[in-house]
Motif scaffolding. Structure first.
Motif, PDB file in Angstrom:
ATOM      1  N   ILE A  11      -9.715  -8.282  -2.083  1.00 33.36           N
ATOM      2  CA  ILE A  11      -8.400  -8.397  -2.555  1.00 33.36           C
ATOM      3  C   ILE A  11      -7.695  -6.547  -1.465  1.00 33.36           C
ATOM      4  N   TYR A  12      -7.134  -6.797  -0.765  1.00 37.38           N
ATOM      5  CA  TYR A  12      -5.811  -4.924  -1.085  1.00 37.38           C
ATOM      6  C   TYR A  12      -5.579  -4.588  -2.046  1.00 37.38           C
ATOM      7  N   PHE A  16      -1.406  -6.222  -3.452  1.00 29.43           N
ATOM      8  CA  PHE A  16      -1.764  -7.098  -4.566  1.00 29.43           C
ATOM      9  C   PHE A  16      -0.998  -6.739  -5.212  1.00 29.43           C
ATOM     10  N   CYS A  17      -1.309  -5.202  -5.961  1.00 30.54           N
ATOM     11  CA  CYS A  17      -0.588  -4.711  -7.388  1.00 30.54           C
ATOM     12  C   CYS A  17       0.930  -4.493  -7.095  1.00 30.54           C
ATOM     13  N   PRO A  53      -8.901   0.463  -0.337  1.00 31.92           N
ATOM     14  CA  PRO A  53      -8.975   1.375  -0.355  1.00 31.92           C
ATOM     15  C   PRO A  53      -8.953   1.219  -1.882  1.00 31.92           C
ATOM     16  N   VAL A  54      -8.653   2.393  -2.737  1.00 28.46           N
ATOM     17  CA  VAL A  54      -8.616   2.326  -4.660  1.00 28.46           C
ATOM     18  C   VAL A  54      -8.600   3.680  -5.094  1.00 28.46           C
ATOM     19  N   PHE A  55      -8.926   4.255  -3.884  1.00 27.90           N
ATOM     20  CA  PHE A  55      -8.369   6.403  -4.220  1.00 27.90           C
ATOM     21  C   PHE A  55      -7.710   6.625  -3.600  1.00 27.90           C
ATOM     22  N   VAL A 311     -13.006 -14.977   1.877  1.00 30.38           N
ATOM     23  CA  VAL A 311     -11.843 -15.226   1.877  1.00 30.38           C
ATOM     24  C   VAL A 311     -10.434 -14.435   1.535  1.00 30.38           C
ATOM     25  N   TYR A 312      -9.732 -14.107   2.096  1.00 27.15           N
ATOM     26  CA  TYR A 312      -8.289 -13.256   1.934  1.00 27.15           C
ATOM     27  C   TYR A 312      -7.408 -13.528   0.889  1.00 27.15           C
ATOM     28  N   TYR A 313      -7.219 -12.597  -0.579  1.00 30.80           N
ATOM     29  CA  TYR A 313      -6.440 -13.621  -1.582  1.00 30.80           C
ATOM     30  C   TYR A 313      -4.848 -13.771  -0.612  1.00 30.80           C
TER      31      TYR A 313
END
Length: 436
Positions: A11-12, A16-17, A53-55, A311-313
């Motif tokens: 998930i990127y 994604f969001c 990345p999430v930061f 698997v890429y979302y």
């Protein structure tokens, strides 16, 4: 290790969001969307998630501002901890992106250098800074950017203070989110001593902590021997779609023989690489393959060959996007997951992979190879599976000594009789577990 028996979902998060590209500093709990997709991941057979990345970062996530703060566009620490707990409650492991080679221009220590110049105590935190030079940002100083990109300021990973800062951040990620591993961005740029130090530190934090690395070309053993458990298999990524588009299975099987074959000179026998048909950096598989009937067979390779499938979302239902359309096109937001024949097949292959000793740990041997067909063997101590793929529009029957009379197709659960030869339907893939 748990990772060797896993099927990863990438998930990127920013894409994604549906977060804005520029960090606007406005808090919104967008990361909660991941929780809505957990039933889909479970149905698909996913048991590990790799988050890009999430930061806190300037834009795309790889230009970090703060290793200790969840990106405001995604939420806050409590929001992400809630997502991680929900994933763990469903038995899904969590791997974060470790972007340690470089940071963004908004990174707090680099901002201090821009303000105080030679007087900043953080000058030595960066690879090379020359105050008699300049960059395309016209700061009145020159610094080393990753591959010439000055929005990515290269860190000095030989500085113990920098390494200490990173290791302290990783400790916090384990403490706050209970993460199970890291994927190291541009691992081919990281000093081997740094990887060894990181390996030692992560081992002290959590048993079976997973370290994967982004490697593009060359011999991966240098980094695997330094402490990585896994590396991205870009050679086979290219070999899979190229073999499909040119109707030449020799290309991908040559790579598999070179990497995992029975000869003593093979590179990665007994080791594990990440297998994938696409990711957040490349054209989606459904757009790069010229015959859409080959798309399911590409997944047949990554689940049947040695390695850890990822698997890429969005690609599990055949979403299309091309690299030349720009990174945002590759990293779009979907309102909800979709389910079709491709998704169902991936689900079945995922279950086969996770429960098969041979597919998880078996060696590799090519048995039948033509331009449009291949049959290769995966054999472990207690199990033998033949992976049979036909990329042709016509039926094909291979006559050879399979070493057993009957088999079970792990994808469909149906019995298979070798008595009349190995009959492969057009555009088909089989995982044939041989009865001893």
């Amino acid at each position: 290790m748990w990772a060797f028996e896993s099927v990863f979902y990438q998930i990127y998060p920013l894409g994604f969001c549906g977060a804005p590209f520029e960090n606007d500093g406005v808090y919104e709990n967008r990361i909660k969307k991941v929780k809505d997709w957990i039933p889909h991941m479970k149905k698909l057979g996913i048991n590990a998630v790799y988050f890009s990345p999430v930061f806190e970062s300037d834009t795309h996530g790889y230009n970090t501002r703060d290793y200790n703060k969840i990106d405001t566009r995604l939420g806050n620490s409590e929001d992400f901890a809630d997502v991680c707990k929900a994933l763990h409650d469903e038995g899904i492991k969590i791997v974060l992106d470790g972007v340690f080679n470089h940071v963004g221009r908004g990174f707090w220590a680099f901002k201090d250098v821009l303000e105080k110049r030679e007087g900043s105590p953080y000058v030595s935190w960066f690879a090379r800074i020359a105050f008699d030079g300049n960059s395309n940002y016209n700061d009145g100083l020159w610094y080393e950017g990753w591959e010439g990109n000055y929005d990515l300021v290269k860190l000095n990973l030989h500085n113990p203070d920098v390494v200490g800062h990173i290791l302290e951040a990783v400790s916090g990620w384990v403490r706050d989110y209970d993460i199970d591993g890291l994927r190291l961005d541009v691992a081919y740029c990281l000093p081997e001593d740094f990887i060894r130090r990181l390996r030692e530190h992560c081992n002290s934090l959590k048993p079976d902590f997973f370290l994967g690395g982004e490697l593009l070309h060359g011999d991966y053993n240098k980094w695997l021997n330094a402490g990585l458990d896994c590396a991205t298999n870009y050679e086979c990524y290219k070999g899979i779609f190229s073999s499909m588009n040119s109707y030449n299975c020799f290309e991908i099987v040559h790579s598999l023989m070179r990497q995992f074959g029975p000869e003593n000179w093979t590179l990665y026998k007994g080791k594990h690489l990440w297998s994938f048909v696409d990711n957040h950096d490349v054209t989606r598989a459904a757009s790069i393959v010229t015959n859409e009937k080959h798309l399911p067979l590409m997944y047949g390779f990554i689940f049947g060959m040695p390695g850890i499938p990822m698997v890429y979302y969005g690609s599990e239902w055949g979403e299309k996007a091309r690299k030349e359309e720009g990174d945002p096109a590759l990293r779009k937001s979907f309102d909800e997951p979709k389910w079709n024949d491709l998704t169902e097949l991936i689900k079945n292959m995922a279950e086969a992979k996770k429960t098969s000793e041979a597919l998880n740990y078996g060696d590799f041997k090519s048995l039948i190879l033509t331009n449009k067909q291949c049959i290769f063997q995966r054999q472990s101590e207690h199990e033998r599976v033949l992976v049979a793929i036909n990329i042709d529009e016509n039926e094909y029957t291979a006559h050879f000594d399979a070493g057993c009379g009957m088999a079970t197709d792990l994808i469909t659960g149906k019995d298979f009789d070798f008595g009349g030869g190995t009959k492969l339907e057009p555009y088909s893939v089989k995982f044939l577990k041989c009865e001893r």
